[in-house]
Design a protein around this motif. Structure first.
Motif, mmCIF file in Angstrom:
data_model
loop_
_atom_site.group_PDB
_atom_site.id
_atom_site.type_symbol
_atom_site.label_atom_id
_atom_site.label_comp_id
_atom_site.label_asym_id
_atom_site.label_seq_id
_atom_site.Cartn_x
_atom_site.Cartn_y
_atom_site.Cartn_z
ATOM 1 N N LEU A 125 0.830 -1.203 0.000
ATOM 2 C CA LEU A 125 0.000 0.000 0.000
ATOM 3 C C LEU A 125 0.867 1.256 0.000
ATOM 4 C CD1 LEU A 125 -2.878 1.152 0.176
ATOM 5 C CD2 LEU A 125 -2.645 1.074 2.657
ATOM 6 N N ARG A 126 1.943 1.248 0.797
ATOM 7 C CA ARG A 126 2.846 2.395 0.857
ATOM 8 C C ARG A 126 3.499 2.636 -0.503
ATOM 9 N NH1 ARG A 126 7.966 3.307 0.995
ATOM 10 N NH2 ARG A 126 8.518 1.116 1.143
ATOM 11 N N LYS A 127 3.948 1.559 -1.159
ATOM 12 C CA LYS A 127 4.577 1.699 -2.469
ATOM 13 C C LYS A 127 3.583 2.222 -3.498
ATOM 14 C CE LYS A 127 8.220 -1.736 -2.119
ATOM 15 N NZ LYS A 127 8.766 -2.994 -2.661
ATOM 16 N N ARG A 128 2.363 1.727 -3.439
ATOM 17 C CA ARG A 128 1.330 2.178 -4.375
ATOM 18 C C ARG A 128 1.050 3.666 -4.183
ATOM 19 N NH1 ARG A 128 -3.559 -1.001 -3.347
ATOM 20 N NH2 ARG A 128 -2.207 -2.731 -3.891
ATOM 21 N N GLU A 129 0.952 4.104 -2.912
ATOM 22 C CA GLU A 129 0.698 5.523 -2.625
ATOM 23 C C GLU A 129 1.868 6.398 -3.065
ATOM 24 O OE1 GLU A 129 -2.048 7.128 -1.524
ATOM 25 O OE2 GLU A 129 -3.054 5.200 -1.750
ATOM 26 N N GLU A 130 3.102 5.916 -2.850
ATOM 27 C CA GLU A 130 4.267 6.681 -3.277
ATOM 28 C C GLU A 130 4.282 6.844 -4.795
ATOM 29 O OE1 GLU A 130 7.725 4.701 -1.786
ATOM 30 O OE2 GLU A 130 7.479 5.510 0.235
ATOM 31 N N ARG A 131 3.974 5.776 -5.520
ATOM 32 C CA ARG A 131 3.946 5.838 -6.985
ATOM 33 C C ARG A 131 2.862 6.810 -7.442
ATOM 34 N NH1 ARG A 131 1.561 3.584 -11.550
ATOM 35 N NH2 ARG A 131 3.018 3.244 -13.234
ATOM 36 N N LYS A 132 1.683 6.727 -6.807
ATOM 37 C CA LYS A 132 0.583 7.622 -7.159
ATOM 38 C C LYS A 132 0.983 9.083 -6.926
ATOM 39 C CE LYS A 132 -3.754 8.542 -5.149
ATOM 40 N NZ LYS A 132 -4.828 8.106 -4.288
ATOM 41 N N ASP A 133 1.615 9.359 -5.796
ATOM 42 C CA ASP A 133 2.046 10.725 -5.489
ATOM 43 C C ASP A 133 3.108 11.203 -6.485
ATOM 44 O OD1 ASP A 133 0.319 10.855 -3.351
ATOM 45 O OD2 ASP A 133 1.854 10.328 -1.864
ATOM 46 N N ARG A 134 4.065 10.326 -6.826
ATOM 47 C CA ARG A 134 5.124 10.691 -7.771
ATOM 48 C C ARG A 134 4.539 11.011 -9.150
ATOM 49 N NH1 ARG A 134 7.746 6.131 -7.863
ATOM 50 N NH2 ARG A 134 7.078 5.518 -9.944
ATOM 51 N N LEU A 135 3.617 10.178 -9.619
ATOM 52 C CA LEU A 135 2.995 10.426 -10.917
ATOM 53 C C LEU A 135 2.187 11.719 -10.904
ATOM 54 C CD1 LEU A 135 1.823 6.828 -11.870
ATOM 55 C CD2 LEU A 135 3.769 8.098 -12.784
ATOM 56 N N HIS A 136 1.501 11.987 -9.797
ATOM 57 C CA HIS A 136 0.716 13.217 -9.699
ATOM 58 C C HIS A 136 1.637 14.436 -9.704
ATOM 59 C CE1 HIS A 136 -2.670 15.754 -8.890
ATOM 60 N NE2 HIS A 136 -2.085 16.242 -7.806
ATOM 61 N N GLN A 137 2.748 14.360 -8.988
ATOM 62 C CA GLN A 137 3.693 15.481 -8.977
ATOM 63 C C GLN A 137 4.260 15.718 -10.380
ATOM 64 O OE1 GLN A 137 4.248 17.683 -6.559
ATOM 65 N NE2 GLN A 137 2.672 16.569 -5.426
ATOM 66 N N ASN A 138 4.559 14.627 -11.108
ATOM 67 C CA ASN A 138 5.047 14.770 -12.481
ATOM 68 C C ASN A 138 3.990 15.444 -13.358
ATOM 69 O OD1 ASN A 138 7.432 13.547 -11.803
ATOM 70 N ND2 ASN A 138 6.845 11.541 -12.581
ATOM 71 N N TYR A 139 2.729 15.056 -13.180
ATOM 72 C CA TYR A 139 1.636 15.670 -13.934
ATOM 73 C C TYR A 139 1.552 17.168 -13.634
ATOM 74 C CZ TYR A 139 -3.102 17.279 -14.792
ATOM 75 O OH TYR A 139 -4.197 18.022 -15.166
ATOM 76 N N LEU A 140 1.637 17.526 -12.358
ATOM 77 C CA LEU A 140 1.561 18.939 -11.982
ATOM 78 C C LEU A 140 2.728 19.728 -12.566
ATOM 79 C CD1 LEU A 140 0.380 18.688 -8.264
ATOM 80 C CD2 LEU A 140 -0.973 19.311 -10.279
ATOM 81 N N ARG A 141 3.921 19.109 -12.603
ATOM 82 C CA ARG A 141 5.088 19.777 -13.195
ATOM 83 C C ARG A 141 4.872 19.996 -14.697
ATOM 84 N NH1 ARG A 141 8.378 17.457 -9.769
ATOM 85 N NH2 ARG A 141 8.486 15.490 -10.882
ATOM 86 N N ARG A 142 4.382 18.950 -15.404
ATOM 87 C CA ARG A 142 4.109 19.081 -16.840
ATOM 88 C C ARG A 142 3.059 20.146 -17.094
ATOM 89 N NH1 ARG A 142 3.561 13.520 -16.578
ATOM 90 N NH2 ARG A 142 1.338 13.738 -16.988
ATOM 91 N N LYS A 143 2.039 20.185 -16.234
ATOM 92 C CA LYS A 143 0.965 21.158 -16.402
ATOM 93 C C LYS A 143 1.506 22.577 -16.203
ATOM 94 C CE LYS A 143 -3.633 22.131 -14.638
ATOM 95 N NZ LYS A 143 -4.624 21.805 -13.626
ATOM 96 N N ALA A 144 2.395 22.750 -15.236
ATOM 97 C CA ALA A 144 2.934 24.076 -14.946
ATOM 98 C C ALA A 144 3.810 24.595 -16.087
ATOM 99 C CB ALA A 144 3.742 24.045 -13.650
ATOM 100 N N ASN A 145 4.585 23.733 -16.739
ATOM 101 C CA ASN A 145 5.474 24.223 -17.788
ATOM 102 C C ASN A 145 4.861 24.147 -19.181
ATOM 103 O OD1 ASN A 145 5.830 21.609 -18.747
ATOM 104 N ND2 ASN A 145 7.819 21.329 -17.766
ATOM 105 N N GLY A 146 3.591 23.720 -19.289
ATOM 106 C CA GLY A 146 2.883 23.767 -20.557
ATOM 107 C C GLY A 146 2.996 22.520 -21.411
#
Length: 86
Positions: free
Chosen positions: A9-30
């Motif tokens: 569960l911890r690994k799944r949550e970490e992966r989910k958080d990492r992917l979400h952060q990557n999405y937010l970074r992509r969204k911020a830089n266009g």
């Protein structure tokens, strides 16, 4: 929960958080908007194709009848019954 389940569960949550952060970074830089614009036409064409095939199946099954296939009737005026006062 067992320690193995907690670790999974911890690994799944970490992966989910990492992917979400990557999405937010992509969204911020266009880059996310560029990607969405690039694939928008292909996705729309795919959705339209799926809709058309489903609609064709429904028409064959008799579930869906297009308005153009209905008989043409002129609108009629409803006749209301006259209430009788006693």
């Amino acid at each position: 929960m067992t320690p193995e389940e907690q670790e999974e569960l911890r690994k799944r949550e970490e992966r989910k958080d990492r992917l979400h952060q990557n999405y937010l970074r992509r969204k911020a830089n266009g880059k996310q908007k560029e990607y969405e614009d690039k694939i928008k036409a292909a996705k729309k064409a795919e959705m339209d194709m799926k809709k058309n095939t489903l609609r064709a199946e429904d028409i064959q099954k008799g579930v869906f009848v297009p308005v153009s296939h209905l008989p043409k009737n002129e609108p009629t005026r409803a006749v209301l019954p006259v209430a009788v006062n006693q």
